[in-house]
Design an enzyme around this catalytic site. Sequence first.
Site, mmCIF file in Angstrom:
data_model
loop_
_atom_site.group_PDB
_atom_site.id
_atom_site.type_symbol
_atom_site.label_atom_id
_atom_site.label_comp_id
_atom_site.label_asym_id
_atom_site.label_seq_id
_atom_site.Cartn_x
_atom_site.Cartn_y
_atom_site.Cartn_z
ATOM 1 C CB CYS A 78 -2.693 -6.319 2.567
ATOM 2 S SG CYS A 78 -1.930 -4.681 2.452
ATOM 3 C CB ILE A 79 -5.140 -3.476 -1.948
ATOM 4 C CG1 ILE A 79 -5.101 -3.164 -3.442
ATOM 5 C CG2 ILE A 79 -5.030 -2.204 -1.128
ATOM 6 C CD1 ILE A 79 -6.330 -2.446 -3.957
#
Lengths: 130, 126
Positions: A78-79
């Site tokens: 997840c960025i």
Amino acid sequence: MRYALLVQGAPYSSQASHSALRFAAALLARGHNLECVFFYHDGVYNAARLAAPPQDEPHLMDAWCALNTEYGTRLQVCIAAALRRGLLDEREAARHGKSGYSVQSPFELTGLGQLIDAGLGCDRLVTFSP
Amino acid sequence: MQYPTVPPAGDVLVILRHSPHGSSWLREGLDAALVAAAFGQAVSLLFQSEGVLALVKGQGPGPLGQKGTSATLDMLAMYDIESLFLDAVALARLGFSSDELQLTARPVDQAATAELIAGHRLVLTF
């Protein structure tokens, strides 16, 4: 069956990564597919490319990479959770003016939408949290 | 107090078990719910254990400079997330009543929780 895993524990801090890797090995040994592992919350630290554990401990980072090499499992991070914890790939490091980067292929920075996709698209999504 | 009648079924159930302060679990769980809704999924939220504290009024950012979650809760309706459930026993155990909550959520017991989990295609637990 098509499986996806969600890992939310930091490596070496909790059992989550170890358990997830053992579960992955078990399901692959039974002939199931592991489409992707999604790293969220503190699980994003599993993607830290500079991890240097002692030689007499399991190398979790290498174990994740082996899943990708041997089975084509996508390693998605997840960025948003990664960036605020200091985990940036080369592109994001350049974009934020950082002198180094901490995430590299086969880990990919991606959005939470991929987690939802994996959860709805696979037969099973199994979560490993601390 | 009247509770809305909401079906215990949908696409994605997000279970929130952590209080609003002290960790990022609640915020990151709510983020997952918002993204699922933005992707067109029918999302339900279940506030369980200390997660029920998220619904208590006045959960501001506080001195640590974290964002707080009450603003995110206000946005849920905008994302069409209106199926809210809460563990009634946990709320009572923590000394709160339903009229102290920012949003209205339907109380569920263990049996209803099982039904809720069974009624969703994807369950994410934070």
